[in-house]
Design a protein around this motif. Sequence first.
Motif, short mmCIF file in Angstrom:
data_model
loop_
_atom_site.label_atom_id
_atom_site.label_comp_id
_atom_site.label_asym_id
_atom_site.label_seq_id
_atom_site.Cartn_x
_atom_site.Cartn_y
_atom_site.Cartn_z
N ASP A 193 -6.29 17.70 8.45
CA ASP A 193 -7.65 17.69 9.02
C ASP A 193 -8.31 19.05 8.97
O ASP A 193 -9.47 19.19 9.36
CB ASP A 193 -7.65 17.16 10.46
N PHE A 194 -7.60 20.07 8.51
CA PHE A 194 -8.17 21.40 8.30
C PHE A 194 -7.23 22.17 7.38
O PHE A 194 -6.03 21.85 7.31
CB PHE A 194 -8.36 22.14 9.64
N PRO A 195 -7.73 23.19 6.64
CA PRO A 195 -6.87 23.95 5.72
C PRO A 195 -5.74 24.65 6.48
O PRO A 195 -5.89 25.02 7.64
CB PRO A 195 -7.83 24.96 5.09
N ASN A 196 -4.62 24.81 5.81
CA ASN A 196 -3.45 25.49 6.37
C ASN A 196 -2.91 24.80 7.62
O ASN A 196 -2.26 25.44 8.45
CB ASN A 196 -3.77 26.96 6.67
N GLY A 197 -3.19 23.51 7.76
CA GLY A 197 -2.72 22.78 8.93
C GLY A 197 -1.24 22.44 8.86
O GLY A 197 -0.64 22.09 9.86
N THR A 198 -0.67 22.52 7.67
CA THR A 198 0.75 22.22 7.49
C THR A 198 1.25 23.02 6.31
O THR A 198 0.50 23.78 5.69
CB THR A 198 0.95 20.71 7.28
N SER A 199 2.52 22.89 5.97
CA SER A 199 3.06 23.58 4.81
C SER A 199 2.66 22.82 3.54
O SER A 199 2.19 21.69 3.59
CB SER A 199 4.59 23.67 4.91
N TYR A 200 2.85 23.46 2.39
CA TYR A 200 2.54 22.81 1.12
C TYR A 200 3.57 21.71 0.85
O TYR A 200 4.74 21.99 0.60
CB TYR A 200 2.57 23.82 -0.03
N ARG A 235 0.84 -1.21 0.00
CA ARG A 235 0.00 0.00 0.00
C ARG A 235 0.87 1.25 0.00
O ARG A 235 1.93 1.28 0.62
CB ARG A 235 -0.90 0.03 1.24
N PHE A 236 0.36 2.29 -0.67
CA PHE A 236 1.01 3.60 -0.69
C PHE A 236 -0.01 4.65 -0.25
O PHE A 236 -1.11 4.71 -0.81
CB PHE A 236 1.51 3.93 -2.10
N ARG A 237 0.35 5.45 0.74
CA ARG A 237 -0.59 6.45 1.26
C ARG A 237 -0.11 7.85 0.93
O ARG A 237 1.07 8.18 1.07
CB ARG A 237 -0.76 6.30 2.78
N TYR A 238 -1.06 8.69 0.50
CA TYR A 238 -0.81 10.09 0.18
C TYR A 238 -1.57 10.94 1.20
O TYR A 238 -2.74 10.69 1.47
CB TYR A 238 -1.34 10.45 -1.19
N MET A 239 -0.92 11.99 1.73
CA MET A 239 -1.60 12.84 2.70
C MET A 239 -1.40 14.32 2.38
O MET A 239 -0.44 14.70 1.72
CB MET A 239 -1.07 12.55 4.12
N HIS A 240 -2.34 15.12 2.90
CA HIS A 240 -2.35 16.59 2.87
C HIS A 240 -2.98 17.17 1.61
O HIS A 240 -2.89 18.37 1.38
CB HIS A 240 -0.95 17.18 3.07
N MET A 241 -3.63 16.34 0.79
CA MET A 241 -4.36 16.88 -0.35
C MET A 241 -5.73 17.39 0.10
O MET A 241 -6.22 17.01 1.16
CB MET A 241 -4.50 15.81 -1.44
N ASN A 242 -6.35 18.22 -0.73
CA ASN A 242 -7.63 18.85 -0.39
C ASN A 242 -8.74 17.81 -0.42
O ASN A 242 -9.04 17.26 -1.49
CB ASN A 242 -7.92 19.96 -1.41
N PRO A 243 -9.38 17.50 0.72
CA PRO A 243 -10.40 16.44 0.73
C PRO A 243 -11.62 16.78 -0.11
O PRO A 243 -12.21 15.89 -0.73
CB PRO A 243 -10.75 16.29 2.22
N SER A 244 -12.03 18.05 -0.14
CA SER A 244 -13.21 18.42 -0.95
C SER A 244 -12.94 18.19 -2.43
O SER A 244 -13.81 17.71 -3.17
CB SER A 244 -13.56 19.89 -0.70
#
Length: 517
Positions: free
Chosen positions: A452-459, A416-425
């Motif tokens: 889990d919310f916008p601007n929660g981390t860097s790009y 499995r490969f997991r991607y995180m921090h993309m826009n859920p909407s």
Amino acid sequence: MGRKAVGLLGRWLAALCWLAAGVTGAAAEEFRTPSISAVRVEWRAALDQLRTEIATRPAIASRFTFAGQRRVPAWDPRATPALVQLNAINASLFTGIGRSPVPVLLPFDTAGYLEGQADGTQLPLSRYQADFRPADLFHAGPSGYDAVFSLLPGAGGSRTFARPVEVQITGSILIYDLADPLGGKSEPVKALAAQFPDMRRFIREGYVRYAFTRFGVPYVVSIQCLDSAPRARRLACREAYPIAERFLKALRIAGGQPTRPRHDISSEIAERPTVVSPDFTYYPGGDIIARSSVRRRGGRADFAAYSQIRFPLEKAPAAIRSQSFGRKKSKEGRGVYPWRDNFCEARSFQVGQCAAGFGHQGQDIRPAPCPPNSNSESSCHPRKQAVIAVRDGILIRSLRQQAATLQINTRNEHIRFRYMHMNPSAMDADGILNGRRVAEGEKIGVVSNYLDFPNGTSYHLHFDVQVFTRDGWIWVNPYTTLIASYERLIRGRGREIGTDPPAVAAVVHALPEGLTR
């Protein structure tokens, strides 16, 4: 030629050999493919259990044939007609169930479902699934199967949680051979001892897990949970126990089909480009920023290229470096190279492959920075950078989740490969959801900054890898895998910092004049 000249010539030739070794990567640790064991499935025992499960319902039992043709290989469908019939019945609910080379255990009462169809008393599907709603995901392939079911808030007498409780089950013919310091640590489950004599329960890497072996096959049932007191929006692991046990008690054989016997897959040297990149450099795996790990236990050198993947960003150049340590002081922050491992950096996440038991779980990837004075809306801006599927596979993701997992299930891989921090909407709108098939190189999102919310981390993009073991899905260091995939993208071999060969010019200048012409 004098003795001194001969000696210098010998050293010169040795230096050239060292240089050649440096160009081909022999001076650094070789990248290797993973070692994988294949289990032997006891299909006779599986058929015996299937016969027992339907024996109490004579009207339904008559629909199954257990006397297969003799003198045919065990993997030939003619040898197991009952399984062929079972797969045909359940394929409408669990697509492709017959592709699994291991018995498919699911919380589904096939006999009760058939009885309801026969006498016209058909109930909602969840009633045949111990109150679990229809599968959110079912995926079977040459290495086994994975399924995700969920229990709605308040269903089955459980506490009313803010979200459905998702339960995952995996059965696999392939087991990745890891050096696992936490492997096998567990406690018995008395409530399930009669049904599952070897059942093990343990909390690991954010999940409560129930591992057992049936028909020679390892199965793991898991629920994501918080190893602490209950919270309104997060299930405590102890609250997950009765849900998992409800699921396990309802497991029955739902399908699967024998295949030709498998052989273990040995580790080999991974393929890499031979042409050297003029600028791509990287620190060795495990060489993380000083004092950036939990209790300063350091990183983990892992030279396994776990899969031959496409790099997860569409375009080069890209940087792998810490998002949390050393960014202000390090000169590395001004460009994209050299890369640096950040798998075991200090985080609150459990990571059994890190010496401290906690770590980052994956690697942070940043697109190349925009040139000075560029327009923030230009195509180089991080939020314009496409994230792509690294292989052909199936997506695992529910609505509103900011993480998407790509699952690969082939004859030689279960990964499995997991991607995180993309826009859920945006992912919801694009249909990046459970069960969607994607092709290698297909765009699945853009680099973003959600936590889990916008601007929660860097790009940036967080990317991690999980492989299946007897303890279930375990995070492994993707650093080497990413280096190898990036080399294929740029068609050039990187140079590991600290393994520079001696400069040819320096050697040549040391030679006698007669040897330089």
